[in-house]
Design a protein around this motif. Structure first.
Motif, short mmCIF file in Angstrom:
data_model
loop_
_atom_site.label_atom_id
_atom_site.label_comp_id
_atom_site.label_asym_id
_atom_site.label_seq_id
_atom_site.Cartn_x
_atom_site.Cartn_y
_atom_site.Cartn_z
N GLY A 1 5.45 6.29 1.81
CA GLY A 1 4.04 5.96 1.64
C GLY A 1 3.54 5.02 2.71
O GLY A 1 2.43 5.16 3.21
N ALA A 2 4.37 4.04 3.10
CA ALA A 2 3.98 3.11 4.16
C ALA A 2 3.87 3.83 5.50
O ALA A 2 3.00 3.50 6.31
N LEU B 1 -2.15 6.84 9.17
CA LEU B 1 -3.60 6.92 8.98
C LEU B 1 -4.33 5.76 9.62
O LEU B 1 -5.41 5.93 10.19
N VAL B 2 -3.74 4.58 9.57
CA VAL B 2 -4.34 3.41 10.23
C VAL B 2 -4.33 3.62 11.75
O VAL B 2 -5.30 3.28 12.44
N GLY B 3 -3.25 4.21 12.26
CA GLY B 3 -3.20 4.51 13.69
C GLY B 3 -4.25 5.52 14.11
O GLY B 3 -4.85 5.40 15.18
N LEU B 4 -4.48 6.52 13.27
CA LEU B 4 -5.54 7.50 13.57
C LEU B 4 -6.92 6.87 13.53
O LEU B 4 -7.77 7.18 14.35
N ALA C 1 0.84 -1.20 0.00
CA ALA C 1 0.00 0.00 0.00
C ALA C 1 0.87 1.25 0.00
O ALA C 1 0.57 2.23 -0.69
N GLY C 2 1.97 1.20 0.74
CA GLY C 2 2.91 2.31 0.74
C GLY C 2 3.55 2.52 -0.61
O GLY C 2 3.82 3.65 -1.01
N SER C 3 3.79 1.43 -1.34
CA SER C 3 4.33 1.55 -2.69
C SER C 3 3.35 2.26 -3.62
O SER C 3 3.76 3.08 -4.44
N PHE C 4 2.08 1.94 -3.48
CA PHE C 4 1.08 2.62 -4.30
C PHE C 4 1.00 4.10 -3.96
O PHE C 4 0.97 4.96 -4.84
#
Length: 89
Positions: A70-71, A77-80, A38-41
């Motif tokens: 990106g990761a 964002l996942v942590g938020l 996902a970070g690569s995208f």
């Protein structure tokens, strides 16, 4: 060979991002790889904004750097998003 390289770069980017980001991220190897992918995208999209041709999915020398950045963004964002879901017992 391309998909294997993509998975390896995703794993390395996810591991580096988890090492940089403070706090406890309880993820397994597959989740870390998915984080890196996902970070690569995300990193590819941001990198394409700064390149002349605007291609998001080409390999660039700074690909691992943008993948890690990106990761880190995805991990933040996942942590938020997960902050409000914690159950206090």
């Amino acid at each position: 060979m391309g998909i294997i390289a993509f998975l390896v770069i995703g794993l390395v980017a996810g591991l580096i991002a988890r090492a940089i980001m403070p706090g406890n991220q309880s993820m397994g190897l597959i989740a870390t790889t998915l984080l890196g992918i996902a970070g690569s995208f995300v990193g590819g999209f941001v990198g394409s904004l700064f390149s002349r041709d605007g291609r998001a999915f080409d390999l660039h020398p700074t690909g691992l750097l943008f993948s890690v950045l990106g990761a880190l963004v995805v991990l933040f964002l996942v942590g938020l998003a997960g902050r409000g879901r914690r159950v206090h017992v």
